[in-house]
Motif scaffolding. Structure first.
Motif, PDB file in Angstrom:
ATOM      1  N   GLY A  14       0.815  -1.213   0.000  1.00  0.00           N
ATOM      2  CA  GLY A  14       0.000   0.000   0.000  1.00  0.00           C
ATOM      3  C   GLY A  14       0.843   1.255   0.000  1.00  0.00           C
ATOM      4  N   LEU A  15       1.952   1.230   0.746  1.00  0.00           N
ATOM      5  CA  LEU A  15       2.865   2.373   0.800  1.00  0.00           C
ATOM      6  C   LEU A  15       3.487   2.636  -0.567  1.00  0.00           C
ATOM      7  CD1 LEU A  15       4.371   4.460   2.590  1.00  0.00           C
ATOM      8  CD2 LEU A  15       6.068   2.687   3.049  1.00  0.00           C
ATOM      9  N   ALA A  16       3.988   1.569  -1.217  1.00  0.00           N
ATOM     10  CA  ALA A  16       4.625   1.720  -2.521  1.00  0.00           C
ATOM     11  C   ALA A  16       3.622   2.175  -3.584  1.00  0.00           C
ATOM     12  CB  ALA A  16       5.273   0.396  -2.934  1.00  0.00           C
ATOM     13  N   ILE A  19       2.720   5.890  -3.253  1.00  0.00           N
ATOM     14  CA  ILE A  19       3.719   6.825  -3.809  1.00  0.00           C
ATOM     15  C   ILE A  19       3.556   6.921  -5.323  1.00  0.00           C
ATOM     16  CG2 ILE A  19       6.187   7.198  -4.179  1.00  0.00           C
ATOM     17  CD1 ILE A  19       6.657   5.884  -1.447  1.00  0.00           C
ATOM     18  N   VAL A  20       3.404   5.768  -5.981  1.00  0.00           N
ATOM     19  CA  VAL A  20       3.265   5.746  -7.443  1.00  0.00           C
ATOM     20  C   VAL A  20       1.993   6.464  -7.874  1.00  0.00           C
ATOM     21  CG1 VAL A  20       2.951   4.253  -9.454  1.00  0.00           C
ATOM     22  CG2 VAL A  20       4.604   3.624  -7.681  1.00  0.00           C
ATOM     23  N   ALA A  21       0.871   6.136  -7.211  1.00  0.00           N
ATOM     24  CA  ALA A  21      -0.410   6.750  -7.579  1.00  0.00           C
ATOM     25  C   ALA A  21      -0.397   8.249  -7.317  1.00  0.00           C
ATOM     26  CB  ALA A  21      -1.547   6.087  -6.799  1.00  0.00           C
ATOM     27  N   GLY A  22       0.158   8.654  -6.192  1.00  0.00           N
ATOM     28  CA  GLY A  22       0.229  10.076  -5.864  1.00  0.00           C
ATOM     29  C   GLY A  22       1.056  10.848  -6.869  1.00  0.00           C
ATOM     30  N   TYR A  23       2.185  10.271  -7.266  1.00  0.00           N
ATOM     31  CA  TYR A  23       3.053  10.932  -8.257  1.00  0.00           C
ATOM     32  C   TYR A  23       2.332  11.059  -9.601  1.00  0.00           C
ATOM     33  CZ  TYR A  23       6.897  11.710 -11.505  1.00  0.00           C
ATOM     34  OH  TYR A  23       7.710  12.215 -12.488  1.00  0.00           O
ATOM     35  N   ALA A 206      -3.417   7.588   2.516  1.00  0.00           N
ATOM     36  CA  ALA A 206      -2.656   8.642   3.180  1.00  0.00           C
ATOM     37  C   ALA A 206      -1.464   9.075   2.343  1.00  0.00           C
ATOM     38  CB  ALA A 206      -2.193   8.161   4.553  1.00  0.00           C
ATOM     39  N   VAL A 207      -0.714   8.094   1.841  1.00  0.00           N
ATOM     40  CA  VAL A 207       0.516   8.404   1.097  1.00  0.00           C
ATOM     41  C   VAL A 207       0.193   8.978  -0.275  1.00  0.00           C
ATOM     42  CG1 VAL A 207       2.608   7.421   0.090  1.00  0.00           C
ATOM     43  CG2 VAL A 207       1.844   6.674   2.349  1.00  0.00           C
ATOM     44  N   SER A 208      -0.763   8.384  -0.994  1.00  0.00           N
ATOM     45  CA  SER A 208      -1.100   8.895  -2.326  1.00  0.00           C
ATOM     46  C   SER A 208      -1.652  10.309  -2.230  1.00  0.00           C
ATOM     47  CB  SER A 208      -2.113   7.977  -3.018  1.00  0.00           C
ATOM     48  OG  SER A 208      -3.337   7.938  -2.285  1.00  0.00           O
TER      49      SER A 208
END
Length: 421
Positions: A14-16, A19-23, A206-208
């Motif tokens: 989920g963390l990885a 990051i990809v989706a948010g970017y 949260a991260v995305s």
């Protein structure tokens, strides 16, 4: 693969993916802030589920633990040992932050760039409730129902201390009630398991959301500052682990393995509270008796936030450096002593570290506008300090248990389970 390791892997995934989706959203969507707002709903839901658990879990486990101690003097002895450790850990955390910020001087680069928020600009951080008088009056709840409704951990701890001690004094007549409360504790731990199934989705959201809103560019802009702070966090982990090794020996490494999942959860969600139930479970698997873990850990959430305390000294002096304000050694030591007091009881307060820093800036005539330098990256910094709070409280609880002779040796079954991939 057991369920605990499987959940850890899902959280990492989920963390990885976050990051990809948010970017991707930040680079391709016209309004990434809208995506971030939508994702925040998922994170908010998860954190509310966690907060739903905390009050009944803290109350039930703490009351049962104290009632089964049966001796008020024992409660006082354990409390004094715990607070003694917390004071030492606080001094180490605050001092380390102070030493590193003076060594690295990250604020000088911002001062040289001369692109600082104008003095007098409002930071939007409201400072209140940080005086000694308000802290003392806030310590005791006027109503336990109100304290539980607001998830005031310290107030719940105070009431539970009285309730558990009184139950122990009553003796056999209180036994049916204590057994019922023990049943509530086990039910809440089962509820915790259900809620944790949502953790990977909350981590992704949260991260995305934060990457979509701020972009990876914010990490590049503040790269040196963040790198220095994360170096300080890593150093603090090493110091805490070394001190834990002095008391626990090589078993401290197994403790860190048991705390891996709650630490990762706290890091991903930037919330120490989110990791509380899993930290309690991990400590009991490690061999800490429930009555010790249920007593020391909630107190630690108010008095032993090591990562947050290190951040307070690091960030305050950083802002002073950015505005070209040189603080004398005496002023910095005084500031550290002030933070020793004002940082207590910050658990559960939204953006608590920023609130404490804002109050400290005002006391030392440092522009509050400097907080704006931190707002853009505060989530990423909060991830590190939240994870550190879990490590610090886990080691503290295990050490107190060792002092009390309440730390059991692992069975062969436990060792085999811990060794599973």
């Amino acid at each position: 693969m057991n369920n605990r390791n499987r959940l850890t892997i899902y959280i990492l995934i989920g963390l990885a993916l976050g990051i990809v989706a948010g970017y991707f959203v930040n680079a391709n969507m016209a309004q990434p802030a809208t995506f971030a707002d939508n994702m925040s709903l998922v994170t908010t839901l998860f954190l509310r589920l966690i907060k739903m658990i905390i009050a009944p879990l803290v109350f039930s486990t703490l009351v049962v633990g104290i009632a089964r101690m049966g001796d008020a003097r024992e409660v006082g002895r354990i409390g004094i040992k715990a607070l003694g450790w917390f004071v030492i850990a606080s001094v180490i955390s605050l001092t380390l932050g102070l030493v590193l910020v003076n060594l690295f001087r990250p604020g000088d680069a911002f001062h040289a760039a001369n692109q600082l928020p104008a003095i007098g600009t409002a930071s939007g951080i409201v400072t209140s409730g940080l005086t000694l008088k308000e802290f003392i009056t806030h310590l005791v709840p006027t109503s336990i129902a109100d304290g539980m409704a607001k998830n005031e951990i310290l107030q719940i701890v105070i009431f539970s201390l009285f309730f558990g001690s009184a139950a122990a004094a009553v003796g056999e007549r209180a036994k049916p009630l204590i057994d019922a409360i023990d049943g509530i504790a086990h039910i809440m731990l089962k509820v915790t398991g259900y809620v944790m199934n949502f953790a990977p989705y909350a981590v992704f959201a949260a991260v995305s959301g934060i990457v979509a809103k701020s972009g990876l560019g914010v990490l590049k802009t503040y790269g040196i500052f963040m790198g220095e702070f994360y170096f300080g966090i890593a150093l603090l982990w090493l110091v805490l682990t070394f001190i834990g090794f002095l008391f626990l020996g090589p078993r401290v490494l197994r403790l860190l393995a048991e705390l891996r999942e709650p630490t990762l959860l706290a890091f991903s969600t930037a919330s120490s509270e989110a990791a509380f139930p899993k930290t309690l479970e991990g400590l009991e698997r490690f061999g800490v008796k429930n009555r010790i873990a249920a007593f020391v850990l909630p107190i630690g959430y108010s008095f032993n936030l090591d990562g947050s305390m290190m951040y307070c000294t690091f960030a305050t002096v950083f802002i002073a450096q950015a505005y070209g304000i040189e603080m004398s050694l005496g002023s910095q030591i005084t500031m550290m002593l002030v933070l020793m007091l004002t940082s207590k009881g910050m658990a559960g307060v939204p953006r608590a570290s920023l609130v404490v820093i804002a109050a400290t800036l005002a006391q030392f005539n440092i522009p509050e506008a400097g907080l704006l330098l931190l707002l853009g990256i505060d989530h990423f910094l909060d991830m590190a300090r939240s994870a550190t709070n879990v490590i610090g409280n886990g080691i503290a609880t295990a050490v107190v248990a060792k002092w009390e002779g309440e730390l059991t040796q692992p069975t062969h079954k436990d060792l085999a389970t811990a060794a599973l991939p």
